[in-house]
Design an enzyme around this catalytic site. Structure first.
Site, PDB file in Angstrom:
ATOM      1  N   PHE A 121      87.124   7.558  65.499  1.00  0.00           N
ATOM      2  CA  PHE A 121      86.056   7.189  66.428  1.00  0.00           C
ATOM      3  C   PHE A 121      86.417   7.723  67.808  1.00  0.00           C
ATOM      4  O   PHE A 121      87.468   7.407  68.342  1.00  0.00           O
ATOM      5  CB  PHE A 121      85.860   5.672  66.492  1.00  0.00           C
ATOM      6  CG  PHE A 121      84.693   5.301  67.369  1.00  0.00           C
ATOM      7  CD1 PHE A 121      83.391   5.355  66.890  1.00  0.00           C
ATOM      8  CD2 PHE A 121      84.889   4.937  68.696  1.00  0.00           C
ATOM      9  CE1 PHE A 121      82.312   5.054  67.710  1.00  0.00           C
ATOM     10  CE2 PHE A 121      83.813   4.639  69.524  1.00  0.00           C
ATOM     11  CZ  PHE A 121      82.521   4.694  69.025  1.00  0.00           C
TER      12      PHE A 121
ATOM     13  N   ASP B  81      93.828  10.626  71.325  1.00  0.00           N
ATOM     14  CA  ASP B  81      92.842   9.713  71.879  1.00  0.00           C
ATOM     15  C   ASP B  81      93.469   8.310  71.892  1.00  0.00           C
ATOM     16  O   ASP B  81      93.515   7.628  70.872  1.00  0.00           O
ATOM     17  CB  ASP B  81      91.564   9.748  71.031  1.00  0.00           C
ATOM     18  CG  ASP B  81      90.490   8.813  71.583  1.00  0.00           C
ATOM     19  OD1 ASP B  81      90.809   7.989  72.459  1.00  0.00           O
ATOM     20  OD2 ASP B  81      89.330   8.905  71.123  1.00  0.00           O
TER      21      ASP B  81
ATOM     22  N   LYS C 249      89.242   2.031  77.904  1.00  0.00           N
ATOM     23  CA  LYS C 249      89.335   0.602  77.584  1.00  0.00           C
ATOM     24  C   LYS C 249      90.245  -0.241  78.505  1.00  0.00           C
ATOM     25  O   LYS C 249      89.792  -0.754  79.503  1.00  0.00           O
ATOM     26  CB  LYS C 249      89.705   0.434  76.112  1.00  0.00           C
ATOM     27  CG  LYS C 249      88.560   0.888  75.196  1.00  0.00           C
ATOM     28  CD  LYS C 249      88.632   0.305  73.813  1.00  0.00           C
ATOM     29  CE  LYS C 249      87.325   0.459  73.076  1.00  0.00           C
ATOM     30  NZ  LYS C 249      87.149   1.690  72.314  1.00  0.00           N
TER      31      LYS C 249
HETATM   32  C1  LIG Z   1      86.241   2.848  72.270  1.00  0.00           C
HETATM   33  C2  LIG Z   1      86.741   4.170  71.958  1.00  0.00           C
HETATM   34  C3  LIG Z   1      86.124   5.333  72.439  1.00  0.00           C
HETATM   35  C4  LIG Z   1      84.847   5.299  73.241  1.00  0.00           C
HETATM   36  O1  LIG Z   1      84.996   4.638  74.465  1.00  0.00           O
HETATM   37  P1  LIG Z   1      83.690   4.229  75.309  1.00  0.00           P
HETATM   38  O2  LIG Z   1      84.257   3.710  76.606  1.00  0.00           O
HETATM   39  O3  LIG Z   1      82.981   3.191  74.523  1.00  0.00           O
HETATM   40  O4  LIG Z   1      82.878   5.448  75.491  1.00  0.00           O
HETATM   41  C5  LIG Z   1      86.698   6.550  72.132  1.00  0.00           C
HETATM   42  N1  LIG Z   1      87.828   6.621  71.418  1.00  0.00           N
HETATM   43  C6  LIG Z   1      88.458   5.540  70.942  1.00  0.00           C
HETATM   44  C7  LIG Z   1      89.722   5.691  70.164  1.00  0.00           C
HETATM   45  C8  LIG Z   1      87.921   4.273  71.169  1.00  0.00           C
HETATM   46  O5  LIG Z   1      88.527   3.195  70.668  1.00  0.00           O
END
Ligand SMILES: *Cc1c(COP(=O)(O)O)cnc(C)c1O
Length: 427
Positions: free
Chosen positions: A168, A253, A282
């Site tokens: 994700f 990420d 986050k």
């Molecule tokens: C939550 C998340 C995203 C997206 O972040 P947003 O601030 O909602 O755009 C991307 N990568 C990972 C691994 C995430 O957990």
């Protein structure tokens, strides 16, 4: 509406016996909530399945809804509120900065932004930072930087990025295209070209997917949204080696795993690898929205004035919150140590739960305070039962209960959750 001070009422509802007055107030609040929730449905796009409560106050591990009901928060704003709700250091940093300067744009130098960049660089693999406003925006930046680097140093037609199934990376179009889950992409085609997906933890699949167009591999050190999936012991190290052999960039990420979530400031520290590019968001602002892109000098150099930008990125207020968050997190190493200890306590407790309910639970996974409990069936009903008992948890991937509480969570709070789960599973 609802703009008067209800703290006194909270106190009464929390501590006092339910008198006629407090129960009358409770009924009034319930009907006000009902109206608010109706308005929410009327005026907001229907993109979320929200629980029927209105949260109005938070402190540490706890939040309260507008009837005064208290909840233990094991969601933590989905791995965002790493220091807990309204941590005084973050609140004071925001108050002070709001009185001084809220926004000026990146046409000028901004002190909290410079401070934050230095903090992140001094405590990571990276040499340079770029700030934005969300996770998806950080991922967009990472994709652009990887492509630009390849164009600058390798060849004009190396643009393909390999990501993992079950990953994700966010909801904007390129981040969505990078995300290896069709259910999020459906209806939004055509996707951005240049992404290829391979099985997570499968080195041979990665090798087979490489072409003369590949420029980077992007992975989550632990897949979050995909169900708290752990990398095998050697996976990330092998991926790093393959990237080095083929002159590919490794993008990690760490939007969910970063900022102390796994018991180290960044999850890559557990696995003896360093990325070339890392995305953060986050937890970075302790609840305030901010995203970041970190990179090695040689890679960051591919961004020059005019190549990438963000009006709000690195805004003074957001950076002040993030500086306060990171400084608090790193103070004496106390919180990271606490996260590792409590993460182990939590995981051991979940493992015991699995022993007692082996027909309901498939697996317990995770690291630090990013934990998942895979169930044999959908988890929605358990999330709802927990909510009714005053505990917030989250379910991802349909059947994985995900726990990402503030890193300040205590043993007795974990015990309360485990007792609730025992009770619910026993029915
Ligand atoms: C939550 C998340 C995203 C997206 O972040 P947003 O601030 O909602 O755009 C991307 N990568 C990972 C691994 C995430 O957990």
């Amino acid at each position: 509406m609802l703009n008067f001070n209800i703290t006194g009422v909270f106190k009464k509802l929390e501590t006092g016996p339910v008198t006629f007055v407090t129960s009358a107030v409770y009924v009034i609040f319930l009907s006000m909530d009902k109206k608010l929730i109706e308005e929410s449905k009327k005026y907001l796009m229907n993109t979320y399945n929200r629980f029927p409560i209105v949260l109005r106050k938070g402190r540490g591990m706890k939040v309260w809804d507008s009837t005064g009901k208290e909840y233990l928060d094991f969601v933590g704003g989905i791995a965002v509120n790493c220091l807990g709700h309204c941590h005084p250091k973050v609140v004071i940093a925001l108050q002070k900065q709001a009185q001084r300067l809220i926004h000026v744009s990146n046409l000028y130098h901004i002190e909290p932004q410079i401070k934050l960049a230095r903090l992140l660089v001094e405590n990571s693999f990276a040499d340079k930072a770029f700030f934005c406003n969300s996770g998806a925006e950080a991922v967009e930046g990472a994709i652009k930087l990887a492509r630009k680097y390849a164009k600058d140093h390798l060849s004009p037609d190396r643009y393909e990025i390999i990501t993992a199934h079950g990953s994700f990376h966010g909801r904007t179009l390129a981040a969505l295209s990078a995300t290896g889950q069709e259910k999020f992409q459906k209806g939004f085609e055509p996707l951005v070209p240049g992404f290829k997906y391979v099985q997570y933890n499968d080195i041979d699949a990665l090798k087979k997917a490489l072409t003369d167009k590949t420029c980077a591999v992007m992975l989550e050190p632990i897949q979050g949204e995909g169900g708290v999936k752990m990398p095998s012991e050697t996976y990330l190290k092998r991926v790093r080696e393959i990237c080095d052999e083929h002159r590919l960039l490794l993008v990690l990420d760490e939007i969910q795993t970063g900022i102390g979530r796994t018991g180290k400031l960044f999850a890559y520290e557990h696995f003896n690898v360093e990325p070339d590019i890392m995305t953060l968001a986050k937890g970075l602002g302790g609840g305030f929205p901010i995203g970041a892109l970190l990179a090695k000098e040689s890679v960051a150099a591919s961004f020059q004035p005019g190549t990438h930008a963000s009006t709000f990125g690195g805004n003074p207020l957001a950076c002040a919150a993030a500086v306060a968050t990171i400084e608090t997190l790193l103070e004496d190493g106390f919180l990271l140590d606490h996260c590792r200890r409590l993460g182990k306590y939590f995981k051991d407790s979940l493992d015991r739960l699995k022993k007692d309910f082996s027909s309901n639970i498939i697996e317990v996974r995770g690291l630090g305070l990013m934990l998942g409990l895979e169930l044999t069936k959908a988890g929605g009903a358990i999330v709802e039962s927990c909510l009714n008992r005053g505990i917030l948890i989250n379910c991802t991937s349909g059947n994985v209960l995900r726990f990402t509480p503030p890193l300040i969570v205590l043993e007795k709070e974990i015990d309360s959750l485990i007792e609730a789960l025992e009770d619910i599973l026993a029915r």
